[in-house]
Scaffold this motif. Structure first.
Motif, PDB file in Angstrom:
ATOM      1  N   LEU A  57     134.450 140.974  33.636  1.00 17.20           N
ATOM      2  CA  LEU A  57     134.826 139.744  34.308  1.00 17.20           C
ATOM      3  C   LEU A  57     133.653 138.773  34.235  1.00 17.20           C
ATOM      4  N   ALA A  58     133.948 137.502  33.980  1.00 17.23           N
ATOM      5  CA  ALA A  58     132.897 136.485  33.939  1.00 17.23           C
ATOM      6  C   ALA A  58     133.468 135.174  34.447  1.00 17.23           C
ATOM      7  N   LYS A  59     132.732 134.544  35.355  1.00 12.45           N
ATOM      8  CA  LYS A  59     133.128 133.242  35.893  1.00 12.45           C
ATOM      9  C   LYS A  59     131.894 132.361  36.001  1.00 12.45           C
ATOM     10  N   GLU A  60     132.105 131.045  35.899  1.00 13.53           N
ATOM     11  CA  GLU A  60     130.966 130.137  35.920  1.00 13.53           C
ATOM     12  C   GLU A  60     130.983 129.208  37.124  1.00 13.53           C
ATOM     13  N   GLU A  61     129.767 128.856  37.526  1.00 13.81           N
ATOM     14  CA  GLU A  61     129.554 127.915  38.627  1.00 13.81           C
ATOM     15  C   GLU A  61     128.071 127.549  38.606  1.00 13.81           C
ATOM     16  N   ASP A  62     127.714 126.405  39.132  1.00 13.88           N
ATOM     17  CA  ASP A  62     126.311 126.026  39.262  1.00 13.88           C
ATOM     18  C   ASP A  62     125.737 126.815  40.435  1.00 13.88           C
ATOM     19  N   GLU A 105     136.350 149.254  39.883  1.00 15.51           N
ATOM     20  CA  GLU A 105     137.731 148.800  39.661  1.00 15.51           C
ATOM     21  C   GLU A 105     137.985 147.503  40.437  1.00 15.51           C
ATOM     22  N   ASN A 106     139.031 146.798  40.023  1.00 15.40           N
ATOM     23  CA  ASN A 106     139.526 145.615  40.748  1.00 15.40           C
ATOM     24  C   ASN A 106     138.422 144.612  41.090  1.00 15.40           C
ATOM     25  N   GLN A 107     137.550 144.340  40.131  1.00 16.34           N
ATOM     26  CA  GLN A 107     136.429 143.440  40.367  1.00 16.34           C
ATOM     27  C   GLN A 107     136.920 142.012  40.606  1.00 16.34           C
ATOM     28  N   SER A 108     136.192 141.323  41.479  1.00 20.70           N
ATOM     29  CA  SER A 108     136.503 139.934  41.795  1.00 20.70           C
ATOM     30  C   SER A 108     135.191 139.183  41.983  1.00 20.70           C
ATOM     31  N   ILE A 109     135.157 137.945  41.479  1.00 24.04           N
ATOM     32  CA  ILE A 109     134.013 137.059  41.687  1.00 24.04           C
ATOM     33  C   ILE A 109     134.549 135.804  42.352  1.00 24.04           C
ATOM     34  N   GLN A 110     133.945 135.439  43.478  1.00 25.46           N
ATOM     35  CA  GLN A 110     134.344 134.225  44.195  1.00 25.46           C
ATOM     36  C   GLN A 110     133.095 133.446  44.556  1.00 25.46           C
ATOM     37  N   PHE A 111     133.216 132.137  44.553  1.00 21.54           N
ATOM     38  CA  PHE A 111     132.102 131.265  44.904  1.00 21.54           C
ATOM     39  C   PHE A 111     132.409 130.588  46.233  1.00 21.54           C
ATOM     40  N   LYS A 112     131.417 130.575  47.131  1.00 22.91           N
ATOM     41  CA  LYS A 112     131.631 129.993  48.454  1.00 22.91           C
ATOM     42  C   LYS A 112     130.303 129.469  48.974  1.00 22.91           C
ATOM     43  N   ASP A 113     130.275 128.217  49.372  1.00 21.50           N
ATOM     44  CA  ASP A 113     129.082 127.636  49.971  1.00 21.50           C
ATOM     45  C   ASP A 113     129.093 127.985  51.455  1.00 21.50           C
ATOM     46  N   ILE A 114     128.560 129.126  51.786  1.00 20.07           N
ATOM     47  CA  ILE A 114     128.631 129.671  53.140  1.00 20.07           C
ATOM     48  C   ILE A 114     127.779 128.884  54.126  1.00 20.07           C
ATOM     49  N   ASP A 115     126.594 128.459  53.704  1.00 17.54           N
ATOM     50  CA  ASP A 115     125.679 127.792  54.624  1.00 17.54           C
ATOM     51  C   ASP A 115     125.600 126.279  54.427  1.00 17.54           C
ATOM     52  N   ASP A 116     126.503 125.704  53.650  1.00 15.32           N
ATOM     53  CA  ASP A 116     126.572 124.250  53.418  1.00 15.32           C
ATOM     54  C   ASP A 116     125.293 123.646  52.850  1.00 15.32           C
ATOM     55  N   LYS A 117     124.567 124.415  52.032  1.00 13.96           N
ATOM     56  CA  LYS A 117     123.399 123.888  51.332  1.00 13.96           C
ATOM     57  C   LYS A 117     123.222 124.662  50.031  1.00 13.96           C
ATOM     58  N   ILE A 136     127.618 139.799  49.199  1.00 13.87           N
ATOM     59  CA  ILE A 136     127.407 138.361  49.141  1.00 13.87           C
ATOM     60  C   ILE A 136     126.003 138.143  48.588  1.00 13.87           C
ATOM     61  N   TYR A 137     125.927 137.310  47.550  1.00 14.06           N
ATOM     62  CA  TYR A 137     124.681 137.112  46.826  1.00 14.06           C
ATOM     63  C   TYR A 137     124.354 135.630  46.702  1.00 14.06           C
ATOM     64  N   ARG A 138     123.089 135.371  46.381  1.00 10.50           N
ATOM     65  CA  ARG A 138     122.624 134.011  46.104  1.00 10.50           C
ATOM     66  C   ARG A 138     121.584 134.111  44.993  1.00 10.50           C
ATOM     67  N   LEU A 139     121.541 133.113  44.130  1.00 10.62           N
ATOM     68  CA  LEU A 139     120.531 133.044  43.082  1.00 10.62           C
ATOM     69  C   LEU A 139     119.360 132.214  43.606  1.00 10.62           C
ATOM     70  N   GLU A 140     118.185 132.844  43.719  1.00  9.73           N
ATOM     71  CA  GLU A 140     116.975 132.161  44.182  1.00  9.73           C
ATOM     72  C   GLU A 140     115.853 132.461  43.207  1.00  9.73           C
ATOM     73  N   ASN A 141     115.223 131.405  42.684  1.00  5.81           N
ATOM     74  CA  ASN A 141     114.128 131.573  41.718  1.00  5.81           C
ATOM     75  C   ASN A 141     114.526 132.496  40.574  1.00  5.81           C
ATOM     76  N   ASP A 142     115.732 132.307  40.082  1.00  3.29           N
ATOM     77  CA  ASP A 142     116.297 133.060  38.950  1.00  3.29           C
ATOM     78  C   ASP A 142     116.479 134.546  39.244  1.00  3.29           C
ATOM     79  N   LYS A 143     116.517 134.922  40.507  1.00  2.00           N
ATOM     80  CA  LYS A 143     116.783 136.308  40.905  1.00  2.00           C
ATOM     81  C   LYS A 143     117.997 136.346  41.818  1.00  2.00           C
TER      82      LYS A 143
END
Length: 156
Positions: A57-62, A105-117, A136-143
């Motif tokens: 599965l692959a999905k894109e978002e900034d 199994e049954n993988q899902s990727i969703q994007f959500k601005d949880i903290d409004d920033k 729930i994950y976030r990309l920070e400093n490319d990690k």
């Protein structure tokens, strides 16, 4: 005590959001492709960096707030499922984040601005032998930073 109540309230909001997003995702996902990306160069970069990976599965978002679409990829390799972000830093300058275990199994990727920033958070969910989990994950400093999860070890 006050801090723990606040943590519980945030966890409740996150879990509720995930449940709502899961319901929406199931209703809108019928007929969707497993690879939902428009940047073929970034996807090619991932495939060249991890040539023995099978993309599940692959999905894109900034994901880092720079205005360029990044790709969250769930893949299998050596009988293990993993998740990584292919990062689009500048014009055709790409890199991969650190990897994390991903559901079987049954993988899902969703994007959500949880903290409004910035940056936006993303949710990985799935299952293994009926055990359901999410993270729930976030990309920070490319990690990829693991913010919160429930039963993720049971589904990976």
């Amino acid at each position: 005590m006050r801090f723990k109540m606040r943590q519980l309230a945030v966890a409740f909001i996150l879990i509720t959001s995930i449940c709502v997003l899961s319901a929406c995702d199931k209703s809108n996902n019928k007929g969707d492709k497993k690879i939902q990306v428009s940047n073929s160069k970034l996807l090619e970069f991932f495939e060249n960096e991890i040539p023995d990976a099978e993309i599940l599965l692959a999905k894109e978002e900034d994901l880092n707030g720079d205005g360029l679409k990044d790709i969250v990829v769930i893949y299998t390799r050596y009988n293990n499922n993993e998740m990584v972000v292919a990062i689009n830093n500048e014009k055709d300058e790409f890199k991969l984040s650190n990897s994390h275990k991903a559901p079987i199994e049954n993988q899902s990727i969703q994007f959500k601005d949880i903290d409004d920033k910035d940056p936006i958070e993303f949710i990985i969910s799935g299952s293994k032998n009926g055990a359901v989990g999410y993270g729930i994950y976030r990309l920070e400093n490319d990690k990829v930073i693991d913010l919160f999860g429930e039963d993720m070890n049971d589904c990976c």
